[in-house]
Design a protein around this motif. Structure first.
Motif, PDB file in Angstrom:
ATOM      1  N   SER A 464       9.447  33.238 -15.343  1.00  0.00           N
ATOM      2  CA  SER A 464       8.608  34.424 -15.175  1.00  0.00           C
ATOM      3  C   SER A 464       9.352  35.667 -15.624  1.00  0.00           C
ATOM      4  O   SER A 464      10.589  35.681 -15.686  1.00  0.00           O
ATOM      5  CB  SER A 464       8.174  34.570 -13.713  1.00  0.00           C
ATOM      6  OG  SER A 464       7.414  33.453 -13.307  1.00  0.00           O
ATOM      7  N   ASP A 466       9.908  38.233 -14.058  1.00  0.00           N
ATOM      8  CA  ASP A 466      10.790  38.778 -13.019  1.00  0.00           C
ATOM      9  C   ASP A 466      12.064  37.954 -12.844  1.00  0.00           C
ATOM     10  O   ASP A 466      12.883  38.231 -11.965  1.00  0.00           O
ATOM     11  CB  ASP A 466      10.046  38.889 -11.693  1.00  0.00           C
ATOM     12  CG  ASP A 466       9.556  37.536 -11.187  1.00  0.00           C
ATOM     13  OD1 ASP A 466       9.872  36.498 -11.811  1.00  0.00           O
ATOM     14  OD2 ASP A 466       8.844  37.509 -10.158  1.00  0.00           O
ATOM     15  N   ASP A 468      12.257  34.665 -12.085  1.00  0.00           N
ATOM     16  CA  ASP A 468      12.114  33.453 -11.280  1.00  0.00           C
ATOM     17  C   ASP A 468      11.827  32.245 -12.174  1.00  0.00           C
ATOM     18  O   ASP A 468      11.170  32.362 -13.216  1.00  0.00           O
ATOM     19  CB  ASP A 468      10.988  33.615 -10.259  1.00  0.00           C
ATOM     20  CG  ASP A 468      11.377  34.545  -9.117  1.00  0.00           C
ATOM     21  OD1 ASP A 468      12.592  34.788  -8.954  1.00  0.00           O
ATOM     22  OD2 ASP A 468      10.484  35.033  -8.408  1.00  0.00           O
ATOM     23  N   VAL A 469      12.312  31.089 -11.731  1.00  0.00           N
ATOM     24  CA  VAL A 469      12.163  29.845 -12.497  1.00  0.00           C
ATOM     25  C   VAL A 469      11.490  28.807 -11.615  1.00  0.00           C
ATOM     26  O   VAL A 469      11.876  28.613 -10.456  1.00  0.00           O
ATOM     27  CB  VAL A 469      13.533  29.309 -12.974  1.00  0.00           C
ATOM     28  CG1 VAL A 469      13.347  28.012 -13.760  1.00  0.00           C
ATOM     29  CG2 VAL A 469      14.252  30.342 -13.814  1.00  0.00           C
ATOM     30  N   LEU A 470      10.471  28.138 -12.160  1.00  0.00           N
ATOM     31  CA  LEU A 470       9.789  27.066 -11.452  1.00  0.00           C
ATOM     32  C   LEU A 470       9.954  25.771 -12.254  1.00  0.00           C
ATOM     33  O   LEU A 470       9.581  25.714 -13.427  1.00  0.00           O
ATOM     34  CB  LEU A 470       8.301  27.376 -11.279  1.00  0.00           C
ATOM     35  CG  LEU A 470       7.422  26.231 -10.730  1.00  0.00           C
ATOM     36  CD1 LEU A 470       7.844  25.864  -9.305  1.00  0.00           C
ATOM     37  CD2 LEU A 470       5.946  26.609 -10.785  1.00  0.00           C
ATOM     38  N   THR A 487      18.024  22.115  -8.059  1.00  0.00           N
ATOM     39  CA  THR A 487      18.081  23.571  -8.042  1.00  0.00           C
ATOM     40  C   THR A 487      19.403  24.037  -8.661  1.00  0.00           C
ATOM     41  O   THR A 487      19.437  24.973  -9.469  1.00  0.00           O
ATOM     42  CB  THR A 487      17.951  24.105  -6.606  1.00  0.00           C
ATOM     43  OG1 THR A 487      16.684  23.706  -6.068  1.00  0.00           O
ATOM     44  CG2 THR A 487      18.052  25.624  -6.561  1.00  0.00           C
ATOM     45  N   ASP A 499      18.844  31.430  -5.912  1.00  0.00           N
ATOM     46  CA  ASP A 499      17.647  31.843  -5.184  1.00  0.00           C
ATOM     47  C   ASP A 499      16.491  32.230  -6.100  1.00  0.00           C
ATOM     48  O   ASP A 499      15.396  32.548  -5.633  1.00  0.00           O
ATOM     49  CB  ASP A 499      17.956  32.982  -4.210  1.00  0.00           C
ATOM     50  CG  ASP A 499      18.530  34.224  -4.892  1.00  0.00           C
ATOM     51  OD1 ASP A 499      18.518  34.287  -6.144  1.00  0.00           O
ATOM     52  OD2 ASP A 499      18.976  35.135  -4.179  1.00  0.00           O
ATOM     53  N   SER A 500      16.725  32.191  -7.406  1.00  0.00           N
ATOM     54  CA  SER A 500      15.627  32.456  -8.332  1.00  0.00           C
ATOM     55  C   SER A 500      14.932  31.170  -8.778  1.00  0.00           C
ATOM     56  O   SER A 500      13.938  31.224  -9.500  1.00  0.00           O
ATOM     57  CB  SER A 500      16.144  33.205  -9.569  1.00  0.00           C
ATOM     58  OG  SER A 500      16.942  32.356 -10.376  1.00  0.00           O
ATOM     59  N   VAL A 501      15.452  30.029  -8.333  1.00  0.00           N
ATOM     60  CA  VAL A 501      14.924  28.736  -8.777  1.00  0.00           C
ATOM     61  C   VAL A 501      14.089  28.104  -7.666  1.00  0.00           C
ATOM     62  O   VAL A 501      14.500  28.069  -6.503  1.00  0.00           O
ATOM     63  CB  VAL A 501      16.061  27.778  -9.169  1.00  0.00           C
ATOM     64  CG1 VAL A 501      15.493  26.411  -9.585  1.00  0.00           C
ATOM     65  CG2 VAL A 501      16.898  28.362 -10.293  1.00  0.00           C
ATOM     66  N   ARG A 502      12.915  27.615  -8.030  1.00  0.00           N
ATOM     67  CA  ARG A 502      12.066  26.877  -7.094  1.00  0.00           C
ATOM     68  C   ARG A 502      11.705  25.534  -7.734  1.00  0.00           C
ATOM     69  O   ARG A 502      11.409  25.470  -8.923  1.00  0.00           O
ATOM     70  CB  ARG A 502      10.815  27.680  -6.750  1.00  0.00           C
ATOM     71  CG  ARG A 502       9.924  27.022  -5.699  1.00  0.00           C
ATOM     72  CD  ARG A 502       8.925  28.052  -5.119  1.00  0.00           C
ATOM     73  NE  ARG A 502       8.036  28.576  -6.139  1.00  0.00           N
ATOM     74  CZ  ARG A 502       6.855  28.024  -6.447  1.00  0.00           C
ATOM     75  NH1 ARG A 502       6.455  26.916  -5.823  1.00  0.00           N
ATOM     76  NH2 ARG A 502       6.087  28.573  -7.375  1.00  0.00           N
ATOM     77  N   HIS A 566       4.993  35.158 -18.374  1.00  0.00           N
ATOM     78  CA  HIS A 566       5.847  33.981 -18.195  1.00  0.00           C
ATOM     79  C   HIS A 566       5.841  33.163 -19.475  1.00  0.00           C
ATOM     80  O   HIS A 566       5.018  33.390 -20.377  1.00  0.00           O
ATOM     81  CB  HIS A 566       5.356  33.117 -17.022  1.00  0.00           C
ATOM     82  CG  HIS A 566       4.031  32.484 -17.278  1.00  0.00           C
ATOM     83  ND1 HIS A 566       2.839  33.109 -16.975  1.00  0.00           N
ATOM     84  CD2 HIS A 566       3.690  31.279 -17.826  1.00  0.00           C
ATOM     85  CE1 HIS A 566       1.821  32.340 -17.319  1.00  0.00           C
ATOM     86  NE2 HIS A 566       2.315  31.211 -17.840  1.00  0.00           N
TER      87      HIS A 566
END
Length: 740
Positions: A464, A466, A468-470, A487, A499-502, A566
């Motif tokens: 994304s 911002d 963040d990574v999914l 992770t 903490d940016s990885v989900r 994204h």
């Protein structure tokens, strides 16, 4: 050319660090939902009725008393069960055909194939009512001749044939002649009993039909296999089947296959039109799921006066059910561990009227290493040679059987580090020479070895604006910390904060992941994550160039100037021609690499035992394991996996034994009161050290930690018991009666 990378907001090293589990909070607070925790309106409960004979035809089932019990919704037998497609014939050309635990078409036949086979299922408002109704059902049989006694039938075993993925036998030189002419030799017979899985979460399935669509919550180790198996059995389009397995409360191989409980939960939900939960009792796990095969083994070793092996013979007999099972690779480590001039290995199979044996942590290697490592210890004793020295004199530079390269092998370093830390040099070598009051003290060592595998895996990775990574992949979390490890792998590959990885996992709606077996999940999914990260970086660089942006800009800037929130990439193909091509590539790559390399995790197990000189009680008092598992993704979870394997090995060595009535084929200790697993008081402090050097031929250098920890444990304990007492116990478990 400028190399593109995704900037790190907060510099941190993540790979190998002992990061706390990302799912630790939900598990410790009880918020994690396992397969039996999903509540649906009008949820009903199911219970099984088990056959009480090993082989028969059902002539009558009296369900009157069960039907009349208030709260009972259905009693399903072979008379009224819906017709199912039979399980497919297993083939390596279509790996999901290996999913079926047995070849029995449950409740679609009047035939009984083992003592414990489900012959009816009751569906009721509550579990108590369902179980009470199940006990009221009376089944009449026409009994047929059956073979159920492993020891009695052992002479009827036949040699196992070689196949593309399983070697039944092999030889180099003339081991029989070399054994006869050896300066020093040992020729020993060993036996190991049947063993069963006892995961904290017994097999449980919650099945829900929504019209023609099926959703199943199941504690499975292979979501994709389970989904495809259910679609086939119930004649459903694959897209109409969803399998959810977010959390699994332990498995150890026991939930690899689709067993009767899963199939019959779906049948019960179909018949009643209600969501149904079928949770096996502890006894039900023994009756309806396969465990580790019993074995008898012969290990014969010949050596010259200096301890160089001239002959190594390792043969085995194991059990399979007449309705299915796996040929365990009991003699496999004897192909790889010791540099004997002449080697003969051969496995034999015995078919009985029993539940099909299933896979259980390090199937084959766990029990095979017990025999091989105890025989090596006995040879060292007869040569008056230190057991470690004997192993090092026979440590090969290449695979002994065929000269293949070892992709990585750190056994010499593992033994050297272990001997120093364990203070091996402080022992006196003579048996029964060390004592502490009434306790006889002994130390033992053994080698651990488990092959490394990589299976296909599919992932999507979304970055994304911002930062963040999914990552989405249908892999499995059975308590080993897989979500945490991936992770870390993602954060490492993209150089982003943890903490940016989900991670999303445990659902067949996600891209297909590999099964959690063979200690292969970490390497398999890591490869897909690394490929996805490389693809994402390449796409971002191309996107930046198209929009007159420097590839070195932050992802947010690149995506913003391109007008995107994204960017997502996918690795692998889930279905159709792409999936088939992926399977073909997997098989061809696997066979090609097998011809070139031997890939395996390995290690050295050191233990100390104390044996009560009056009672024969054995206590394991000290343990050190030094392992070469390649790259360590998470130091905390890797050590936990290796400790867990050692604890399981202590159980196999000292207590675990499934007892079968030789007349009826019935398991007589199908409970945790009489099947003895280790408790806290049985387990000492277990120290773990990992060498941490990557295997250059494996994704991220990972070899796997889940199974190598149990290999060699029983052998090390048996060797320590011999050092303490002078008694060589060759039949597991090592119980009091064998030491008095």
């Amino acid at each position: 050319m400028t190399q593109t990378s995704i900037p790190t907001r907060t510099p941190q090293r993540v790979l190998g660090e002992p990061i706390d589990r990302v799912d630790g909070h939900v598990k410790t607070t009880g918020a994690a939902q396992y397969s039996g925790d999903h509540l649906y309106p009008d949820l009903a409960h199911a219970a099984l009725v088990h056959a009480t004979v090993p082989r028969a035809r059902i002539t009558h089932i009296d369900t009157t008393a069960a039907d009349s019990l208030p709260g009972v919704h259905a009693v399903i037998t072979h008379h009224n069960a819906p017709r199912l497609q039979p399980p497919p014939k297993p083939t390596l050309l279509n790996l999901p055909t290996l999913a079926a635990g047995t070849s029995v078409n449950y409740l679609n036949t009047d035939e009984v194939h083992w003592n414990g086979q489900p012959v009816a299922v009751v569906v009721a408002d509550s579990l108590d009512i369902a179980r009470e109704a199940a006990q009221r059902i009376r089944v009449t049989y026409e009994e047929l001749p059956a073979t159920v006694d492993f020891e009695q039938e052992e002479p009827n075993a036949v040699p196992q044939k070689n196949s593309a993925l399983s070697d039944g036998g092999g030889k180099k030189g003339d081991a029989v002649a070399a054994l006869k002419s050896a300066d020093v030799s040992v020729d020993l017979r060993f036996s190991t009993p049947m063993q069963h899985h006892n995961a904290i979460e017994p097999h449980t399935t919650t099945a829900v039909w929504n019209g023609k669509a099926l959703t199943v919550h199941d504690g499975t180790q292979h979501i994709d296999w389970t989904r495809r198996h259910l679609a086939l059995r119930f004649k459903l389009p694959l897209n109409d089947v969803r399998v959810i397995s977010t959390f699994v409360g332990g498995a150890f191989g026991g939930k690899t296959n689709v067993w009767a409980g899963t199939i019959l939960a779906v049948v019960a939900a179909k018949v009643t039109g209600r969501p149904v939960k079928l949770a096996l009792s502890r006894e039900g796990v023994y009756r309806t799921t396969g465990g580790r095969t019993p074995s008898t083994q012969r290990v014969a070793l010949g050596a010259d006066a200096d301890g160089q092996l001239t002959a190594l013979i390792h043969t085995s007999v194991t059990q399979m059910g007449r309705v299915g099972g796996y040929a365990e690779q009991v003699v496999s480590q004897s192909r790889h561990l010791y540099d004997a001039e002449n080697i003969l290995v051969q496995q034999h199979q015995l078919t009985l009227d029993s539940i099909a044996n299933g896979v259980m942590r390090a199937p084959g290697e766990s029990i095979g290493s017990f025999a091989l490592e105890a025989a090596m210890d006995e040879l060292a004793h007869r040569l008056d040679l230190d057991p470690i020295e004997l192993r090092m004199r026979n440590e090969p530079d290449r695979n002994p059987m065929d000269g293949k390269l070892f992709a990585r092998r750190g056994l010499r370093e593992a033994y050297a580090r272990g001997a120093e830390r364990f203070r091996w040099a402080d022992r006196t070598p003579e048996p029964r020479s060390m004592r502490d009051g009434r306790w006889l003290v002994g130390t033992g060592v053994a080698t651990a070895f488990h092959p490394a595998w990589v299976f296909p895996a599919n992932v999507t990775m979304r970055l994304s604006a911002d930062g963040d990574v999914l990552v989405r992949c249908g892999f499995h979390e059975m308590g080993m910390g897989a979500a945490t490890a991936f992770t870390q792998v993602t954060a490492h590959a993209l150089r982003v904060p943890l903490d940016s990885v989900r991670i999303e996992y445990g659902d067949s709606d996600l891209p297909i992941g590999p099964g959690a077996g063979g200690s292969a999940q970490t390497a398999s999914v890591s490869r897909a994550i690394l490929d996805a990260a490389a693809k994402l970086k390449k796409d971002l660089a191309a996107l930046a160039r198209r929009n007159n942006t420097s590839p070195d800009e932050a992802p947010a800037t690149i995506l913003s100037r391109a007008g995107r929130t994204h960017h997502e990439v996918a690795v692998g193909a889930d279905r159709g021609i792409g999936r088939l091509a992926g399977q073909v590539r997997f098989m061809s790559t696997l066979l090609r690499e097998r011809r070139k390399y031997v890939k395996a995790a390995c290690g050295a197990q050191f233990c100390e035992v104390r044996v009560d000189s009056d009672t024969g009680e054995v206590r394991v008092t000290r343990w050190l394991g030094v392992f070469d598992i390649g790259t360590v993704v998470n130091a905390k979870t890797a050590a936990s996996q290796l400790r867990g394997g050692i604890v399981m090995g202590i159980g196999a060595a000292l207590g675990e034994e499934t007892l079968v009535d030789g007349h009826t084929g019935r398991i007589v200790n199908a409970n945790l009161a009489e099947y003895h697993v280790p408790v806290h008081a049985d387990v000492p402090r277990i120290d773990i050290e990992c060498l941490g050097d990557p295997d250059p031929t494996m994704p991220l250098g990972v070899l796997g930690a889940g199974e190598v920890g149990i290999v060699g444990v029983a052998g090390a304990i048996a060797n320590a018991v011999h050092h303490a007492t002078g008694l060589r116990v060759r039949d597991l478990p090592i119980t009091l009666d064998k030491l008095l």
